[in-house]
Design a protein around this motif. Structure first.
Motif, PDB file in Angstrom:
ATOM      1  N   MET A  88       0.861  -1.185   0.047  1.00  0.00           N
ATOM      2  CA  MET A  88       0.119   0.074   0.064  1.00  0.00           C
ATOM      3  C   MET A  88       1.074   1.332   0.081  1.00  0.00           C
ATOM      4  N   TYR A  89       0.603   2.046  -1.065  1.00  0.00           N
ATOM      5  CA  TYR A  89       1.453   3.179  -1.034  1.00  0.00           C
ATOM      6  C   TYR A  89       0.538   4.391  -0.957  1.00  0.00           C
ATOM      7  N   GLY A  90       0.985   5.758  -0.623  1.00  0.00           N
ATOM      8  CA  GLY A  90       0.282   6.946  -0.833  1.00  0.00           C
ATOM      9  C   GLY A  90       1.237   7.970  -0.565  1.00  0.00           C
ATOM     10  N   LYS A  91       0.789   9.467  -0.623  1.00  0.00           N
ATOM     11  CA  LYS A  91       1.574  10.385  -0.469  1.00  0.00           C
ATOM     12  C   LYS A  91       0.607  11.638  -0.099  1.00  0.00           C
ATOM     13  N   TYR A  92       1.109  12.575   0.911  1.00  0.00           N
ATOM     14  CA  TYR A  92       0.716  13.750   1.406  1.00  0.00           C
ATOM     15  C   TYR A  92       1.713  14.813   0.855  1.00  0.00           C
ATOM     16  N   ASP A  93       0.955  16.132   0.690  1.00  0.00           N
ATOM     17  CA  ASP A  93       1.704  17.168   0.143  1.00  0.00           C
ATOM     18  C   ASP A  93       2.094  18.262   1.217  1.00  0.00           C
ATOM     19  N   ASN A  94       1.448  18.096   2.633  1.00  0.00           N
ATOM     20  CA  ASN A  94       1.284  19.165   3.527  1.00  0.00           C
ATOM     21  C   ASN A  94       1.745  18.659   4.917  1.00  0.00           C
ATOM     22  N   ILE A  95       2.607  17.674   5.090  1.00  0.00           N
ATOM     23  CA  ILE A  95       3.056  17.280   6.492  1.00  0.00           C
ATOM     24  C   ILE A  95       4.144  17.788   6.963  1.00  0.00           C
ATOM     25  N   LYS A  96       4.225  18.513   7.952  1.00  0.00           N
ATOM     26  CA  LYS A  96       5.271  19.295   8.489  1.00  0.00           C
ATOM     27  C   LYS A  96       5.662  18.884   9.889  1.00  0.00           C
TER      28      LYS A  96
ATOM     29  N   SER B  21      10.931  -3.886   0.306  1.00  0.00           N
ATOM     30  CA  SER B  21      10.063  -2.748   0.552  1.00  0.00           C
ATOM     31  C   SER B  21      10.863  -1.574   0.274  1.00  0.00           C
ATOM     32  N   ILE B  22      11.972  -1.532   1.049  1.00  0.00           N
ATOM     33  CA  ILE B  22      12.895  -0.270   0.938  1.00  0.00           C
ATOM     34  C   ILE B  22      12.955   0.165  -0.497  1.00  0.00           C
ATOM     35  N   LYS B  23      13.407  -0.784  -1.430  1.00  0.00           N
ATOM     36  CA  LYS B  23      13.643  -0.696  -2.838  1.00  0.00           C
ATOM     37  C   LYS B  23      12.539  -0.490  -3.450  1.00  0.00           C
ATOM     38  N   GLU B  24      11.402  -1.075  -3.316  1.00  0.00           N
ATOM     39  CA  GLU B  24      10.272  -0.615  -4.039  1.00  0.00           C
ATOM     40  C   GLU B  24       9.630   0.573  -3.822  1.00  0.00           C
ATOM     41  N   LEU B  25       9.505   1.050  -2.479  1.00  0.00           N
ATOM     42  CA  LEU B  25       8.988   2.564  -2.368  1.00  0.00           C
ATOM     43  C   LEU B  25       9.847   3.513  -3.002  1.00  0.00           C
ATOM     44  N   LYS B  26      11.227   3.558  -3.196  1.00  0.00           N
ATOM     45  CA  LYS B  26      11.870   4.440  -4.001  1.00  0.00           C
ATOM     46  C   LYS B  26      11.614   4.216  -5.567  1.00  0.00           C
ATOM     47  N   LYS B  27      11.392   3.062  -5.885  1.00  0.00           N
ATOM     48  CA  LYS B  27      10.979   2.847  -7.441  1.00  0.00           C
ATOM     49  C   LYS B  27       9.511   3.373  -7.550  1.00  0.00           C
ATOM     50  N   TYR B  28       8.744   3.184  -6.764  1.00  0.00           N
ATOM     51  CA  TYR B  28       7.286   3.495  -6.871  1.00  0.00           C
ATOM     52  C   TYR B  28       7.270   5.042  -7.227  1.00  0.00           C
ATOM     53  N   PHE B  29       7.915   5.702  -6.231  1.00  0.00           N
ATOM     54  CA  PHE B  29       7.807   7.218  -6.303  1.00  0.00           C
ATOM     55  C   PHE B  29       9.178   8.060  -7.011  1.00  0.00           C
ATOM     56  N   ASN B  30       9.883   7.130  -7.718  1.00  0.00           N
ATOM     57  CA  ASN B  30      11.191   7.781  -8.478  1.00  0.00           C
ATOM     58  C   ASN B  30      11.784   8.643  -7.414  1.00  0.00           C
ATOM     59  N   ILE B  31      12.114   8.134  -6.309  1.00  0.00           N
ATOM     60  CA  ILE B  31      13.029   8.862  -5.447  1.00  0.00           C
ATOM     61  C   ILE B  31      14.523   8.160  -5.567  1.00  0.00           C
ATOM     62  N   THR B  32      15.568   8.706  -6.121  1.00  0.00           N
ATOM     63  CA  THR B  32      16.868   8.457  -6.339  1.00  0.00           C
ATOM     64  C   THR B  32      17.576   8.318  -4.940  1.00  0.00           C
ATOM     65  N   GLU B  33      18.598   7.396  -4.802  1.00  0.00           N
ATOM     66  CA  GLU B  33      19.587   7.474  -3.676  1.00  0.00           C
ATOM     67  C   GLU B  33      20.232   8.618  -3.490  1.00  0.00           C
ATOM     68  N   ASP B  34      20.550   9.549  -4.322  1.00  0.00           N
ATOM     69  CA  ASP B  34      21.189  11.009  -4.037  1.00  0.00           C
ATOM     70  C   ASP B  34      20.327  11.717  -3.466  1.00  0.00           C
ATOM     71  N   GLU B  35      18.904  11.551  -3.441  1.00  0.00           N
ATOM     72  CA  GLU B  35      17.880  12.316  -2.847  1.00  0.00           C
ATOM     73  C   GLU B  35      17.660  12.129  -1.492  1.00  0.00           C
ATOM     74  N   ILE B  36      18.200  11.014  -0.999  1.00  0.00           N
ATOM     75  CA  ILE B  36      18.245  10.564   0.519  1.00  0.00           C
ATOM     76  C   ILE B  36      19.265  10.824   1.322  1.00  0.00           C
ATOM     77  N   ASP B  37      19.215  11.775   2.289  1.00  0.00           N
ATOM     78  CA  ASP B  37      20.366  12.333   3.056  1.00  0.00           C
ATOM     79  C   ASP B  37      20.845  11.213   4.066  1.00  0.00           C
ATOM     80  N   TYR B  38      19.760  10.617   4.788  1.00  0.00           N
ATOM     81  CA  TYR B  38      20.070   9.732   5.960  1.00  0.00           C
ATOM     82  C   TYR B  38      18.953   8.737   6.043  1.00  0.00           C
ATOM     83  N   TYR B  39      19.249   7.357   6.148  1.00  0.00           N
ATOM     84  CA  TYR B  39      18.356   6.454   6.797  1.00  0.00           C
ATOM     85  C   TYR B  39      18.273   6.190   8.033  1.00  0.00           C
ATOM     86  N   ILE B  40      16.842   6.205   8.665  1.00  0.00           N
ATOM     87  CA  ILE B  40      16.676   6.306   9.915  1.00  0.00           C
ATOM     88  C   ILE B  40      15.839   4.674  10.064  1.00  0.00           C
ATOM     89  N   LEU B  41      16.504   3.610  10.510  1.00  0.00           N
ATOM     90  CA  LEU B  41      15.968   2.408  10.510  1.00  0.00           C
ATOM     91  C   LEU B  41      15.651   1.849  11.738  1.00  0.00           C
TER      92      LEU B  41
END
Length: 332
Positions: free
Chosen positions: A1-9, A220-240
């Protein structure tokens, strides 16, 4: 299950640990086996903080919330949602969130409830809060934490050397320009692999949990980035989720993540269940605040079995260092 919000600060993150500290190497000596000592080395967990008699996770959550109110200057009557994610509720009924609402003097125009989730709880809590705020407006307070006082056995089990206590509070509001991408998965058919009975007995199949972490979680980590076209360079840190060193190292290798991108807190605090992700953020405040804004990949996984991720932007000035506290309300 995937989703997106545009306004969560995320406006603020605070974490608190009990002042009572246990040294795992001392317990390994008491266990008297090379295997136990080796486990401490493999897990990387050197110390754990555990609650003192009369102290609970909700006490620590309130300490964190009060620190955020002081920093942010929030009007408490603007808080519309309190979500308390815990497996260590103060009473069977009502929700501990309602007790917290009273302690924090938050007004009646507010929805307050508990969520019984473990290792995936912070990420799922962010998703729940995001959905509710779309309708309620106002501000939200996400609390996560576990810890109930227990007498420490003279000779503990090796599994018990993994777990520490702690809690956190996260202040959230709606603001455009702060996207939050999420994925959520659950497999209740495997709930018995990691569970705690009503009498407090822990059951954990370590090998199966390890395989789950290296297979489903990594995929799942790989799939989320692929689903939303998020590149590795766009991630500063992983909090696992801070399960233990062995698991985090394995996820890093399987997902091809640079070691310096994976931040940790398990060395000093152990596996703090629902609170491991905010603990890790606050524990690495100096590193994260090298930039004014960062993109974080948060992933929680474990009890359920459940695994959940979010990718979000975080203004780093909102992070507070971990506080060590022996405070207790003593009002129950």
């Amino acid at each position: 299950m995937y989703g997106k919000y545009d306004n969560i600060k995320i406006c603020g993150i605070a974490a608190a640990a009990p002042r009572r500290v246990l040294d795992n190497m001392e317990f390994a000596e008491k266990l008297g086996s090379r295997r136990a000592k080796k486990q401490v080395m493999l897990t990387g967990i050197k110390h754990r903080h555990v609650v003192e008699k009369g102290q609970s996770a909700s006490d620590l959550s309130c300490v964190c919330a009060e620190r955020l109110f002081e920093k942010l200057g929030w009007d408490r009557d603007e808080i519309r949602v309190i979500v308390n994610v815990t497996q260590s509720q103060d009473v069977h009924t009502p929700s501990t969130a309602m007790i917290i609402q009273k302690r924090l003097n938050i007004g009646q125009d507010c929805l307050a409830f508990d969520v019984n989730l473990g290792c995936s709880g912070y990420v799922s809590g962010l998703q729940i809060m995001s959905a509710l705020l779309q309708n309620t407006g106002g501000k939200g307070l996400l609390l996560v934490g576990d810890g109930k006082y227990q007498e420490i056995p003279e000779i503990p089990t090796t599994d018990s050397l993994l777990f520490g206590d702690g809690a956190s509070a996260t202040a959230i509001e709606l603001e455009k320009g702060y996207p939050l991408y999420y994925s959520q998965k659950t497999d209740g058919t495997r709930h018995a692999l990691l569970s705690v009975a009503l009498d407090g007995t822990l059951t954990m199949d370590g090998n199966e949990v390890l395989l789950f972490s290296l297979n489903e979680v990594c995929q799942s980590i790989k799939e989320l980035k692929k689903y939303f076209n998020i590149t590795e360079d766009e991630i500063d840190y992983y909090i696992l989720h801070q399960a233990q060193k062995l698991i985090l190292d394995g996820i890093g290798r399987e997902c091809g993540i640079q070691k310096d991108k994976i931040l940790t807190s398990y060395e000093e605090y152990g596996n703090t269940s629902t609170a491991t992700l905010p603990f890790t953020i606050c524990n690495n405040i100096e590193e994260i605040q090298k930039k004014k804004r960062v993109n974080l990949y948060l992933c929680g996984f474990g009890v359920g079995l459940a695994w959940s991720s979010v990718v979000l932007k975080l203004d780093t000035g909102c992070i507070l260092p971990i506080e060590i506290s022996g405070f207790s309300y003593n009002d129950l």
